[in-house]
Structure formats: structure tokens, C-alpha cells
Write a protein that holds these residues in place. Structure first.
Motif, mmCIF file in Angstrom:
data_model
loop_
_atom_site.group_PDB
_atom_site.id
_atom_site.type_symbol
_atom_site.label_atom_id
_atom_site.label_comp_id
_atom_site.label_asym_id
_atom_site.label_seq_id
_atom_site.Cartn_x
_atom_site.Cartn_y
_atom_site.Cartn_z
ATOM 1 N N HIS A 137 0.851 -1.199 0.000
ATOM 2 C CA HIS A 137 0.000 0.000 0.000
ATOM 3 C C HIS A 137 0.882 1.243 0.000
ATOM 4 O O HIS A 137 1.902 1.302 0.696
ATOM 5 N N GLU A 138 0.469 2.231 -0.778
ATOM 6 C CA GLU A 138 1.116 3.533 -0.791
ATOM 7 C C GLU A 138 0.038 4.603 -0.678
ATOM 8 O O GLU A 138 -1.164 4.323 -0.794
ATOM 9 N N THR A 139 0.469 5.856 -0.427
ATOM 10 C CA THR A 139 -0.470 6.977 -0.339
ATOM 11 C C THR A 139 -0.175 7.961 -1.454
ATOM 12 O O THR A 139 0.979 8.350 -1.669
ATOM 13 N N LEU A 140 -1.211 8.344 -2.190
ATOM 14 C CA LEU A 140 -1.074 9.298 -3.285
ATOM 15 C C LEU A 140 -2.124 10.390 -3.120
ATOM 16 O O LEU A 140 -3.328 10.124 -3.141
ATOM 17 N N ASP A 141 -1.661 11.637 -2.908
ATOM 18 C CA ASP A 141 -2.558 12.777 -2.736
ATOM 19 C C ASP A 141 -3.581 12.519 -1.624
ATOM 20 O O ASP A 141 -4.756 12.846 -1.736
ATOM 21 N N ALA A 147 2.936 -11.713 -16.313
ATOM 22 C CA ALA A 147 3.190 -10.849 -15.163
ATOM 23 C C ALA A 147 2.283 -9.635 -15.311
ATOM 24 O O ALA A 147 2.376 -8.914 -16.307
ATOM 25 N N ASN A 148 1.398 -9.440 -14.353
ATOM 26 C CA ASN A 148 0.421 -8.354 -14.400
ATOM 27 C C ASN A 148 0.634 -7.426 -13.218
ATOM 28 O O ASN A 148 0.545 -7.856 -12.062
ATOM 29 N N ALA A 149 0.914 -6.151 -13.495
ATOM 30 C CA ALA A 149 1.016 -5.136 -12.451
ATOM 31 C C ALA A 149 -0.304 -4.393 -12.379
ATOM 32 O O ALA A 149 -0.904 -4.068 -13.408
ATOM 33 N N TYR A 150 -0.785 -4.134 -11.152
ATOM 34 C CA TYR A 150 -2.073 -3.462 -11.017
ATOM 35 C C TYR A 150 -2.039 -2.430 -9.893
ATOM 36 O O TYR A 150 -1.201 -2.491 -8.979
ATOM 37 N N ALA A 151 -2.954 -1.478 -9.997
ATOM 38 C CA ALA A 151 -3.105 -0.435 -8.980
ATOM 39 C C ALA A 151 -4.586 -0.206 -8.747
ATOM 40 O O ALA A 151 -5.384 -0.187 -9.694
ATOM 41 N N TYR A 152 -4.954 -0.026 -7.484
ATOM 42 C CA TYR A 152 -6.351 0.191 -7.105
ATOM 43 C C TYR A 152 -6.383 1.461 -6.254
ATOM 44 O O TYR A 152 -5.983 1.458 -5.092
ATOM 45 N N TRP A 153 -6.831 2.556 -6.856
ATOM 46 C CA TRP A 153 -6.787 3.868 -6.218
ATOM 47 C C TRP A 153 -8.087 4.174 -5.487
ATOM 48 O O TRP A 153 -9.171 4.132 -6.066
ATOM 49 N N ASN A 154 -7.973 4.434 -4.184
ATOM 50 C CA ASN A 154 -9.100 4.897 -3.386
ATOM 51 C C ASN A 154 -10.307 3.966 -3.485
ATOM 52 O O ASN A 154 -11.457 4.400 -3.403
ATOM 53 N N SER A 155 -10.065 2.679 -3.675
ATOM 54 C CA SER A 155 -11.142 1.676 -3.815
ATOM 55 C C SER A 155 -12.141 2.067 -4.900
ATOM 56 O O SER A 155 -13.324 1.711 -4.821
ATOM 57 N N SER A 156 -11.673 2.781 -5.925
ATOM 58 C CA SER A 156 -12.582 3.272 -6.968
ATOM 59 C C SER A 156 -12.085 2.996 -8.378
ATOM 60 O O SER A 156 -12.849 2.555 -9.232
ATOM 61 N N ILE A 157 -10.811 3.285 -8.645
ATOM 62 C CA ILE A 157 -10.276 3.144 -10.004
ATOM 63 C C ILE A 157 -9.227 2.038 -10.007
ATOM 64 O O ILE A 157 -8.285 2.056 -9.217
ATOM 65 N N TYR A 158 -9.442 1.088 -10.906
ATOM 66 C CA TYR A 158 -8.557 -0.066 -11.009
ATOM 67 C C TYR A 158 -7.896 -0.082 -12.381
ATOM 68 O O TYR A 158 -8.556 0.074 -13.407
ATOM 69 N N ALA A 159 -6.583 -0.244 -12.403
ATOM 70 C CA ALA A 159 -5.841 -0.312 -13.657
ATOM 71 C C ALA A 159 -4.883 -1.496 -13.594
ATOM 72 O O ALA A 159 -4.277 -1.769 -12.548
ATOM 73 N N GLU A 160 -4.769 -2.189 -14.713
ATOM 74 C CA GLU A 160 -3.911 -3.369 -14.762
ATOM 75 C C GLU A 160 -3.247 -3.451 -16.130
ATOM 76 O O GLU A 160 -3.876 -3.205 -17.159
ATOM 77 N N VAL A 161 -1.980 -3.780 -16.133
ATOM 78 C CA VAL A 161 -1.257 -3.987 -17.384
ATOM 79 C C VAL A 161 -0.388 -5.231 -17.221
ATOM 80 O O VAL A 161 0.191 -5.459 -16.155
ATOM 81 N N GLY A 162 -0.348 -6.048 -18.249
ATOM 82 C CA GLY A 162 0.395 -7.294 -18.137
ATOM 83 C C GLY A 162 1.057 -7.690 -19.435
ATOM 84 O O GLY A 162 0.813 -7.098 -20.498
ATOM 85 N N LEU A 163 1.902 -8.695 -19.346
ATOM 86 C CA LEU A 163 2.603 -9.210 -20.508
ATOM 87 C C LEU A 163 2.643 -10.732 -20.395
ATOM 88 O O LEU A 163 3.034 -11.277 -19.360
#
Length: 257
Positions: A145-149, A205-221
Motif C-alpha cells: 500500500h502507498e499513499t497518493l494525494d 506478469a500483471n502489475a495493477y493499482a487500485y486507487w481509493n477503492s474506486s479506479i482499477y488499472a492493470e497492465v500485463g505481458l
């Protein structure tokens, strides 16, 4: 015929005693001290509730208390296949053209979390029709977990062997209907690439981020590992989907529960 029916009934009871469904792993229920319907819609899924999605996003690490739980479960699937007309030829060696009874698969699941940042879901299956062992679904995760804004951002990495098996909604083809079936039943041979064609024949390998339990983004190869590796995992390269080049995978979703 009576012997076949009795066999199927006994196999079905055994399967129910061993496990409930491939998607609702008993080891997870023990680890979280939650019933299956806490994570799965309708209890048996495969679609996930908000709690179930969070559990998967967090890398299967949530647990109730500090006690160790054995991360092992098992499942058996049996079938009796009768078609209106006999098939032109037996669907597999050692079977007839109709009225086939078989143990379709026996699966061992090793699934659970290690500490607060690592966890996984692995399935290893004996194919009763093909009479062979192979790896099945694989989803290994690392999260933090990290904090952004001022907002929490859940960051994760999934290593898996089938595009869609890492889906945190469990709505893509890897978790789609029909949830189980028999290789002895006739069916269509064609399908889309994401509809299981590459399953167990690739690594991703899929990297993903889930911001503020609202926006989900995933990119993989995704890429095809060496034929020696696939054979060691019980997969015949000639029967699996092969990628000539690495293939990208991208998903963006917005959620408001």
C-alpha cells in the motif's frame, strides 16, 4: 446401468465431501474465518463480492488471527455422459461411443497468504480422461500500500498462467460458464484466444493499482515458456496455445460499491 448410476452417485457425494467448488476454496474460508458467501456471490461463485475482490486484490493475505491454517484443499469431479445418438468414435481411449462414466478430474489446491504481502492460489490436477497430471490455475501475488494525494493506493503484481485467471471480479472467461464439464462430451472446437486457448500454455506478469477503492488499472505481458518447462508442468506444447511474441494485456475499470 444400475452400477453406473451408483458409481456416479458415490462419486458425487465424495466430491461434495472433499470440496465445494474450485472457486470457493475451503482453505480460504478457514484462513479468513468467513463463510463462502462472504467472498462469492451465491456462496459458490465464481463471481466475487466486494469483500472477495478485496481479498484477492490483497494477495489472499487477509486472515482471522495469527493461528496457522493448512493452505490445502482438494476437489473431485465425476460425470456420466449420455448423448442422444452414439458418437462417431469413442471420445477418448478406454471409453465407448456412449454412456461413459469417469472421474473427470481430481485437484489439489495449495492456496493462502504468507505474511502481509505475499500469497497465491495454485491448482494441480489429475485428468481422469487423459490419465495425466498437470498444473492448472496459478495466481501468485505480491502487494503493498502507498499513499497518493492523501488517498490509499493498493499496488500489486500477479504471476499467472492464463489471461483472465487474475481477474479480481472473476467475470472473464477463465471463471465463466460452464464452470465445469467433461472431455467426453462433444462440444465446439473453436473459441476466442482469451477463452481458455492460452490457459496453462503461457506465463504472465500483471502489475495493477487500485486507487481509493474506486479506479482499477492493470497492465500485463504474457509469453510462452520453453517447451521443456511446459512438459515438466504436464502440458503438451502441441496441444496448448502458443504465443509467437509476447502479448500485452490491459484493463481499466471504475468501481463504486
Amino acid at each position: 446401468m444400475r452400477t453406473n448410476v451408483k458409481f456416479v452417485c458415490l462419486a458425487a457425494v465424495a466430491a461434495l465431501l472433499i470440496a465445494q467448488r474450485a472457486e470457493a476454496v475451503p482453505a480460504f474460508a478457514v484462513q479468513t474465518a468467513q463463510p463462502c458467501n462472504a467472498c462469492h456471490v451465491g456462496g459458490f461463485g465464481p463471481q466475487l463480492t466486494p469483500f472477495g475482490r478485496q481479498f484477492k486484490l490483497e494477495g489472499y493475505t487477509m486472515r482471522a488471527g495469527d493461528a496457522f491454517t493448512l493452505p490445502v484443499s482438494a476437489m473431485a469431479v465425476a460425470s456420466f455422459v449420455h448423448t442422444q445418438a452414439d458418437q462417431p468414435e469413442p471420445p477418448a481411449p478406454h471409453y465407448s461411443t456412449n454412456d461413459n462414466v469417469t472421474i473427470d478430474q481430481v485437484s489439489l489446491f495449495v492456496a493462502g497468504g504468507i505474511g502481509d504481502h505475499f500469497g497465491g492460489f495454485t491448482q494441480w490436477t489429475y485428468d481422469g480422461v487423459g490419465r495425466a497430471f498437470a498444473w492448472d490455475n496459478l495466481d501468485l501475488r505480491a502487494t503493498t500500500h502507498e499513499t497518493l494525494d492523501g488517498n490509499d493506493v493498493l499496488l500489486g503484481l500477479s504471476v499467472n498462467n492464463s489471461p483472465g485467471v487474475e481477474d479480481v471480479w472473476n467475470t472473464l472467461a477463465a471463471w465463466g460458464f460452464p464452470y465445469t464439464g467433461s472431455d467426453l462430451a462433444p462440444g465446439p472446437d473453436a473459441g476466442t484466444v482469451i477463452d481458455g486457448v492460452l490457459a496453462q500454455g503461457v506465463l504472465g506478469a500483471n502489475a495493477y493499482a487500485y486507487w481509493n477503492s474506486s479506479i482499477y488499472a492493470e497492465v500485463g505481458l504474457y509469453w510462452t515458456p520453453g517447451h521443456g518447462f511446459l512438459r515438466a508442468m504436464g502440458v503438451n506444447p502441441a496441444d496448448s496455445g502458443i504465443l509467437d511474441n509476447a502479448a500485452p494485456y490491459l484493463r481499466l475499470a471504475y468501481q463504486k460499491d
